[in-house]
Scaffold this active site. Structure first.
Site, PDB file in Angstrom:
ATOM      1  NE  ARG A  66      -4.373  -0.678   2.089  1.00  0.00           N
ATOM      2  CZ  ARG A  66      -5.011  -0.338   3.249  1.00  0.00           C
ATOM      3  NH1 ARG A  66      -5.009  -0.215   4.387  1.00  0.00           N
ATOM      4  NH2 ARG A  66      -6.469  -0.143   2.955  1.00  0.00           N
ATOM      5  CG  ASP A  68       2.376   6.028   2.439  1.00  0.00           C
ATOM      6  OD1 ASP A  68       1.701   5.423   3.067  1.00  0.00           O
ATOM      7  OD2 ASP A  68       3.678   6.230   3.478  1.00  0.00           O
ATOM      8  NE  ARG A 216       7.829   9.820   2.012  1.00  0.00           N
ATOM      9  CZ  ARG A 216       6.592  10.423   2.238  1.00  0.00           C
ATOM     10  NH1 ARG A 216       5.668   9.512   2.430  1.00  0.00           N
ATOM     11  NH2 ARG A 216       6.516  11.751   2.896  1.00  0.00           N
TER      12      ARG A 216
END
Length: 288
Positions: A66, A68, A216
């Protein structure tokens, strides 16, 4: 960044259904991530609408990762179960017809009938991401501006590479994850490489799975090292924490792309799904 879709159960393949694997690419710039959200453009929402338009049946997708909001994919994988006769009606035309109804920033690049044991999420062995950023004064090349983040300070890729190597293995990455209730933050980081190509730095990250914001956040920590604000050992020192580190920056979403998802041979799919569903526990020989 990808995080497991724990609210999506595995799909029952009974009743004359066949399991279908979809390969998906998208430019995430204007999309609010993978998961469907009321009133927002998402990859899942657009894909399920496109499939329903072509097949004239509601479709529920289970995805490998999934991503972002703002994150891209060239190698995303999803699965769904369709009636065999319905799929046969569209054999040979599904990709072309989807191209006609999907928005320009989403494409289905492959559709394959697979084993009923295939599960896009639980059968995956590894997810592979690339993060691109440039420290050029003029910013990213115009033709790569969607998938390359601009950075205003010169970065030392050598220092970043040293720091990255210290993070490999099975660890509790709680310091780098946004906590989700009931979800483990233990992951096996298989690869974290840093390479400079002219003014562009690429960070390649591979793991069995990534928790929410993990890639990230790892890149953000490496950037702090590359700028000289932190020592190369600092990112690894945070692995002793049991909650998210407030001083770890999160790199911009636009530089991140999911490029590949690995799966075992067909004979090993069911066994892999069972292993993945089991709660992860730290390996005392590698965890720090």
């Amino acid at each position: 960044m990808e995080h497991p879709n724990a609210d999506e159960p595995a799909t029952d393949t009974g009743g004359g259904l066949v399991r279908v694997r979809l390969e998906v690419s998208y430019d995430g710039t204007a999309l609010h991530g993978w998961a469907r959200q009321p009133g927002q453009r998402t990859v899942q929402g657009e894909l399920e609408l496109g499939l329903a338009t072509v097949l004239r049946r509601d479709v529920d997708l289970t995805v490998a990762g999934r991503t972002d909001a703002g994150v891209h994919a060239t190698g995303q994988v999803a699965h769904t179960d369709l009636r065999a006769d319905l799929l046969a009606q569209h054999e040979g035309t599904l990709l072309r017809r989807l191209r006609g109804v999907l928005p320009a920033d989403i494409a289905v690049t492959g559709v394959h009938v697979v084993s009923p044991d295939f599960d896009a999420r639980f059968a995956a062995l590894a997810r592979h991401y690339v993060y691109r950023l440039t420290d050029a004064e003029f910013g990213p090349p115009p033709l790569r501006r969607a998938d390359t983040a601009a950075w205003g300070r010169r970065l030392d890729a050598g220092r970043m590479r040293v720091a990255a190597a210290l993070l490999l293995g099975q660890q509790d990455f709680a310091a780098y994850c946004r906590r989700r209730e009931g979800a483990t933050t233990i992951r096996t980081l298989l690869q974290l490489d840093v390479e400079r190509h002219g003014d562009v730095i690429e960070v390649r990250a591979s793991a069995d799975a990534f928790c929410h914001s993990m890639v990230r956040s790892l890149v953000g920590a490496l950037i702090a090292v590359g700028e000289g604000r932190r020592e190369p050992g600092w990112p690894a020192s945070l692995l002793s924490l049991t909650s998210r580190a407030n001083d770890v920056p999160v790199a911009p979403a636009g530089g991140l792309t999911l490029v590949r998802v690995d799966y075992p041979d067909e004979s090993q799919l069911a066994a892999r799904a069972l292993v993945t569903r089991a709660k992860r526990a730290p390996d005392p020989t590698t965890a720090s």
